[in-house]
Every structure is written in structure tokens, then in C-alpha cells.
Design a protein around this motif. Structure first.
Motif, mmCIF file in Angstrom:
data_model
loop_
_atom_site.group_PDB
_atom_site.id
_atom_site.type_symbol
_atom_site.label_atom_id
_atom_site.label_comp_id
_atom_site.label_asym_id
_atom_site.label_seq_id
_atom_site.Cartn_x
_atom_site.Cartn_y
_atom_site.Cartn_z
ATOM 1 N N THR A 1 -5.679 6.034 1.959
ATOM 2 C CA THR A 1 -5.409 6.698 3.233
ATOM 3 C C THR A 1 -3.958 7.172 3.287
ATOM 4 O O THR A 1 -3.674 8.309 3.695
ATOM 5 N N ILE A 2 -3.032 6.330 2.866
ATOM 6 C CA ILE A 2 -1.613 6.678 2.902
ATOM 7 C C ILE A 2 -1.298 7.792 1.902
ATOM 8 O O ILE A 2 -0.579 8.749 2.220
ATOM 9 N N THR A 3 -1.836 7.696 0.697
ATOM 10 C CA THR A 3 -1.636 8.736 -0.316
ATOM 11 C C THR A 3 -2.157 10.075 0.187
ATOM 12 O O THR A 3 -1.512 11.122 0.021
ATOM 13 N N GLU B 1 0.827 -1.207 0.000
ATOM 14 C CA GLU B 1 0.000 0.000 0.000
ATOM 15 C C GLU B 1 0.862 1.259 0.000
ATOM 16 O O GLU B 1 0.568 2.237 -0.697
ATOM 17 N N ILE B 2 1.953 1.233 0.771
ATOM 18 C CA ILE B 2 2.861 2.384 0.816
ATOM 19 C C ILE B 2 3.500 2.609 -0.547
ATOM 20 O O ILE B 2 3.564 3.743 -1.046
ATOM 21 N N ASN B 3 3.970 1.530 -1.183
ATOM 22 C CA ASN B 3 4.583 1.659 -2.511
ATOM 23 C C ASN B 3 3.581 2.184 -3.535
ATOM 24 O O ASN B 3 3.944 2.980 -4.415
ATOM 25 N N SER B 4 2.331 1.755 -3.422
ATOM 26 C CA SER B 4 1.301 2.237 -4.337
ATOM 27 C C SER B 4 1.064 3.733 -4.144
ATOM 28 O O SER B 4 0.923 4.487 -5.128
ATOM 29 N N ALA B 5 1.054 4.180 -2.883
ATOM 30 C CA ALA B 5 0.876 5.605 -2.598
ATOM 31 C C ALA B 5 2.045 6.421 -3.140
ATOM 32 O O ALA B 5 1.861 7.486 -3.743
ATOM 33 N N VAL B 6 3.249 5.930 -2.934
ATOM 34 C CA VAL B 6 4.449 6.608 -3.448
ATOM 35 C C VAL B 6 4.377 6.719 -4.966
ATOM 36 O O VAL B 6 4.674 7.778 -5.549
ATOM 37 N N LEU C 1 -8.772 13.152 -4.230
ATOM 38 C CA LEU C 1 -8.306 12.218 -3.202
ATOM 39 C C LEU C 1 -8.018 12.962 -1.902
ATOM 40 O O LEU C 1 -7.943 12.356 -0.838
ATOM 41 N N MET C 2 -7.895 14.284 -1.979
ATOM 42 C CA MET C 2 -7.618 15.089 -0.791
ATOM 43 C C MET C 2 -8.880 15.588 -0.105
ATOM 44 O O MET C 2 -8.806 16.412 0.805
ATOM 45 N N ASN C 3 -10.052 15.083 -0.490
ATOM 46 C CA ASN C 3 -11.258 15.374 0.278
ATOM 47 C C ASN C 3 -11.137 14.707 1.645
ATOM 48 O O ASN C 3 -10.672 13.569 1.756
ATOM 49 N N GLY C 4 -11.555 15.400 2.691
ATOM 50 C CA GLY C 4 -11.458 14.857 4.040
ATOM 51 C C GLY C 4 -12.713 14.114 4.449
ATOM 52 O O GLY C 4 -13.767 14.241 3.827
ATOM 53 N N GLY C 5 -12.609 13.323 5.523
ATOM 54 C CA GLY C 5 -13.756 12.610 6.079
ATOM 55 C C GLY C 5 -14.271 11.498 5.197
ATOM 56 O O GLY C 5 -15.463 11.160 5.272
ATOM 57 N N GLN C 6 -13.420 10.883 4.371
ATOM 58 C CA GLN C 6 -13.889 9.874 3.424
ATOM 59 C C GLN C 6 -13.098 8.576 3.500
ATOM 60 O O GLN C 6 -12.887 7.900 2.502
ATOM 61 N N CYS C 7 -12.644 8.205 4.699
ATOM 62 C CA CYS C 7 -11.939 6.934 4.849
ATOM 63 C C CYS C 7 -12.863 5.782 4.476
ATOM 64 O O CYS C 7 -13.990 5.683 4.985
ATOM 65 N N ASN C 8 -12.427 4.924 3.562
ATOM 66 C CA ASN C 8 -13.189 3.782 3.056
ATOM 67 C C ASN C 8 -14.327 4.178 2.125
ATOM 68 O O ASN C 8 -15.168 3.360 1.790
ATOM 69 N N GLY D 1 -13.717 7.305 -0.148
ATOM 70 C CA GLY D 1 -13.250 8.368 -1.031
ATOM 71 C C GLY D 1 -12.563 7.875 -2.287
ATOM 72 O O GLY D 1 -12.361 6.677 -2.500
ATOM 73 N N ALA D 2 -12.201 8.836 -3.131
ATOM 74 C CA ALA D 2 -11.476 8.541 -4.370
ATOM 75 C C ALA D 2 -10.170 7.835 -4.044
ATOM 76 O O ALA D 2 -9.500 8.143 -3.061
ATOM 77 N N THR D 3 -9.793 6.871 -4.867
ATOM 78 C CA THR D 3 -8.581 6.089 -4.608
ATOM 79 C C THR D 3 -7.409 6.472 -5.505
ATOM 80 O O THR D 3 -6.311 5.933 -5.360
ATOM 81 N N VAL D 4 -7.638 7.411 -6.427
ATOM 82 C CA VAL D 4 -6.543 7.916 -7.266
ATOM 83 C C VAL D 4 -6.599 9.436 -7.272
ATOM 84 O O VAL D 4 -7.664 10.038 -7.105
ATOM 85 N N LEU D 5 -5.459 10.069 -7.446
ATOM 86 C CA LEU D 5 -5.406 11.525 -7.517
ATOM 87 C C LEU D 5 -6.221 12.011 -8.710
ATOM 88 O O LEU D 5 -6.090 11.493 -9.825
ATOM 89 N N SER D 6 -7.078 12.990 -8.466
ATOM 90 C CA SER D 6 -7.900 13.518 -9.554
ATOM 91 C C SER D 6 -7.068 14.411 -10.466
ATOM 92 O O SER D 6 -5.932 14.789 -10.146
#
Length: 245
Positions: free
Chosen positions: A187-189, A113-118, A220-227, A229-234
Motif C-alpha cells: 500500500t505504501i509503495t 513497512e515504510i523502509n521496505s517501500a523506500v 504494483l500500480m494496479n488500483g483497487g487491489q488492497c490486500n 495486489g502484487a507486493t513487488v514492482l513488476s
């Protein structure tokens, strides 16, 4: 007589050495770090965050549950200008070229997950001078570690200070363990975004980044959306990153 004088001289010399050591031991201690809490709190308020969203967490102020402002952070001079948003305080050009992430042993089970976020931040494309790398040595810029953040918080990032990336990312690993892989890396991203100056796209506070809209449901930087929210940077997240770096 000669032997007696040699012995006496040795005793005197030993006494002088002991006195010298005692004097060094009494040297004044280094001054304590100046408390910067009031200045940091004023900075947060000037960014537009409401007082009700700011929580004193001991060594840092927490905003919107997942954003850390260390009380010893270097506060930029002047009031920040005022929608992808940022704090007005970012990583310097030289430091942004290689932001080193150290993975605490408590987070090694989430290395994929960390590598994917990086990879998400490293593959924005276009003219951008921003790059993350995972390191194993003793020198690093950001430490990512597991932490119990309570029942409602998935992770927490730290805003940059003094031209350096925020030095800590906390992930509530037990809280996100049941989420999908995509949501765990999300979450990590997201928290990495805070460490390079992004605030929450959908919440008050921060400065508007030119070229981005007032709202972005895909950010992906919208807050309050754990589980959820968007999973890729818009597209606008990427525009914002390229504008910053």
C-alpha cells in the motif's frame, strides 16, 4: 521651565511613535492564493478520467479513491499525450535525486513497512536518477501520515506539481492493520508511485508510458487491489520508472 519643556518634548515624541506603530498595523494583508480549482479539474478530465471517478474533497480532487490532485497544484501547460501510465507532470531531475519523506508520529509503528517501500523504489536498478530518503528534520518533500479514509480506501497519494513530488501520503492504518506485512508495505509503495506521477495501470486515465503493455496483471500500480495486489514492482513498473527518471 527647562524641566517642563523636556517633559513636553517627551510627550510629543511618544505620541509620534504611537502614530507610527498604528500606521504599520494598518498595512494591507497579503493577497489570498488564487483559486486554481477549475484549471485542475480540466487537467484531470484531459488526462482521460471520467467525471464519475472525480470527487471534490474540499482542498483537492480525489480520483479512483486514492489519488489526490490539490486544487492549488501547478498545472502543466498544454494537453498531456495519451500500460503503465503517468500524468504528464513529474518530479524535476534535480528534485528526483533525493525525495525526502517525513514520517508523522501517527505512522512510526509502520516504519519497517515504510523502509521496505523506500527500498523497492531505490533498488529498481539500471540507469535511473530517482532516490527516496527518510528524514527526521523540519525540511521534507513528502509527509506520510495516518488518516481515516473511509471503509474502502487503504491509502491516498498526491500527484507531483511544479517539479516537486506530491507533498502528502495518507495511509488508513486501521484499515490495513490486519493485512500481511507484504500487503501493508505494498500500500505504501503504491501511494509513493502516485507521488512521483504514476496513475493506475489497470484503470482509465493517464498517458501511456512507452515500452509497457496495455495491461500488466503483475503491476504494483494496479488500483483497487488492497490486500490482494502484487507486493513487488513488476518488470514493467521498473521500465516505466526508468523511462520517467
Amino acid at each position: 521651565m527647562k524641566k517642563y519643556l523636556q517633559t513636553f518634548a517627551s510627550i510629543v515624541l511618544s505620541a509620534l511613535l504611537l502614530a507610527s506603530c498604528g500606521k504599520s498595523a494598518d498595512a494591507p494583508a497579503a493577497p489570498e492564493k488564487k483559486d486554481n480549482a477549475e484549471k485542475v479539474l480540466t487537467f484531470i478530465q484531459n488526462l482521460g478520467f471520467s467525471q464519475s471517478s472525480i470527487v471534490d474533497n474540499g482542498d483537492a480532487y480525489i480520483v479512483d479513491n486514492d489519488i489526490r490532485f490539490p486544487k492549488d497544484m501547478e498545472v502543466p501547460e498544454g494537453k498531456p499525450s495519451t500500460e503503465q501510465k503517468w500524468t504528464g507532470n513529474k518530479v524535476s531531475a534535480a528534485n528526483a535525486l533525493n525525495i525526502r519523506i517525513k514520517v508523522d508520529p501517527s505512522m512510526t509503528s509502520m516504519m519497517p513497512e515504510i523502509n521496505s517501500a523506500v527500498n523497492q523504489w531505490n533498488n529498481i536498478g539500471g540507469d535511473i536518477a530517482l532516490h527516496f530518503s527518510v528524514v527526521t528534520g523540519s525540511s521534507y518533500d513528502i509527509l506520510i501520515k495516518d488518516a481515516d479514509l473511509g471503509a474502502t480506501t487503504c491509502g491516498r497519494g498526491t500527484y507531483p506539481s511544479g517539479g516537486k513530488a506530491g507533498n502528502l501520503i495518507q495511509i488508513h492504518k486501521a484499515h490495513i492493520a490486519g493485512n500481511s506485512f507484504a500487503q501493508r508495505q505494498r500500500t505504501i509503495t503504491h501511494e509513493m508511485g502516485h507521488n512521483i506521477s504514476f496513475t493506475h495501470t489497470n484503470q482509465a486515465g493517464g498517458s501511456l508510458i512507452p515500452g509497457t503493455p496495455a495491461t500488466d496483471a503483475n503491476s504494483l500500480m494496479n488500483g483497487g487491489q488492497c490486500n490482494s495486489g502484487a507486493t513487488v514492482l513488476s518488470n514493467y513498473d521498473k521500465i516505466a520508472a526508468r523511462w520517467l527518471y
